[in-house]
Design a protein around this motif. Sequence first.
Motif, PDB file in Angstrom:
ATOM      1  N   UNK A   1      20.576   9.808  -4.716  1.00  0.00           N
ATOM      2  CA  UNK A   1      19.882   8.712  -4.034  1.00  0.00           C
ATOM      3  C   UNK A   1      19.192   9.184  -2.753  1.00  0.00           C
ATOM      4  N   UNK A   2      19.798  10.146  -2.087  1.00  0.00           N
ATOM      5  CA  UNK A   2      19.252  10.629  -0.811  1.00  0.00           C
ATOM      6  C   UNK A   2      18.076  11.589  -0.999  1.00  0.00           C
ATOM      7  N   UNK A   3      18.195  12.496  -1.976  1.00  0.00           N
ATOM      8  CA  UNK A   3      17.241  13.606  -2.043  1.00  0.00           C
ATOM      9  C   UNK A   3      16.684  13.897  -3.426  1.00  0.00           C
TER      10      UNK A   3
ATOM     11  N   UNK B   1      21.570  -0.642  -6.671  1.00  0.00           N
ATOM     12  CA  UNK B   1      20.108  -0.667  -6.569  1.00  0.00           C
ATOM     13  C   UNK B   1      19.539   0.697  -6.203  1.00  0.00           C
ATOM     14  N   UNK B   2      20.198   1.412  -5.297  1.00  0.00           N
ATOM     15  CA  UNK B   2      19.703   2.727  -4.898  1.00  0.00           C
ATOM     16  C   UNK B   2      19.706   3.686  -6.069  1.00  0.00           C
ATOM     17  N   UNK B   3      20.754   3.621  -6.871  1.00  0.00           N
ATOM     18  CA  UNK B   3      20.830   4.504  -8.030  1.00  0.00           C
ATOM     19  C   UNK B   3      19.769   4.128  -9.062  1.00  0.00           C
ATOM     20  N   UNK B   4      19.511   2.833  -9.227  1.00  0.00           N
ATOM     21  CA  UNK B   4      18.496   2.412 -10.175  1.00  0.00           C
ATOM     22  C   UNK B   4      17.139   3.013  -9.805  1.00  0.00           C
TER      23      UNK B   4
ATOM     24  N   UNK C   1      12.770  -3.103  -5.653  1.00  0.00           N
ATOM     25  CA  UNK C   1      13.408  -1.800  -5.440  1.00  0.00           C
ATOM     26  C   UNK C   1      12.381  -0.754  -5.026  1.00  0.00           C
ATOM     27  N   UNK C   2      11.270  -0.697  -5.755  1.00  0.00           N
ATOM     28  CA  UNK C   2      10.265   0.340  -5.512  1.00  0.00           C
ATOM     29  C   UNK C   2       9.640   0.224  -4.130  1.00  0.00           C
TER      30      UNK C   2
END
Length: 206
Positions: A25-27, A104-107, A164-165
């Motif tokens: 999710x971060x990088x 949501x971040x993982x999606x 999300x985007x």
Amino acid sequence: MTSAPDTRQRGSADLWLDAATEILCEAGVDAVKIMPLANRLGLSRTGFYWHFKDRAALLDTLIARWEARNTGNLVARTEAYAETICEAIFNIFDCWLDENLFDSRMDLAIRNWARTDPGLQTRVDAADDRRRQAIEAMFTHFGYSETEAEVRAMTVIYTQIGHLSMQVQETRWKHVARMPDFVEVFTGQRPSQSDVGRFMARHLND
């Protein structure tokens, strides 16, 4: 004979997966590598291989976790008990507010990864199709025609993906407060005060 490292040395599979998810999710996926994971966790490479054959196995398990958590939980929410279509949409909205139901971040990270991985894009497309079919079925259950159910389901999905985007930043209170209006947009019906009250009680009284 070399003894296996104990649990403190090797960690758990979920511990490695949680760390891999954070890095993803971060990088992005290119940053998900064994040594950075081991360093983040303060564990050795040997501990990693106790749970996963190699990096490819870890990545495949990450994708499977995403499918089970995000798509699986969303489909389950479409099948949850609801007396009205508005209550049914609020059940889906639980996913947008509870990270234990939908990450949501993982999606977003998975979708970004899929842009450069055709195999993963196929799995993302299949997940989106499964989500759409589940939401369509929910609408037809409450009397919408198949054509209308399809369009309304697509509207729900595309709105969330767009949210999300764009990485919209807003307070939790504002996000929750807008949801009754989104329910009306998605269903064509104004949710009752009892529907709104139950939903708000779930998410504003935490």
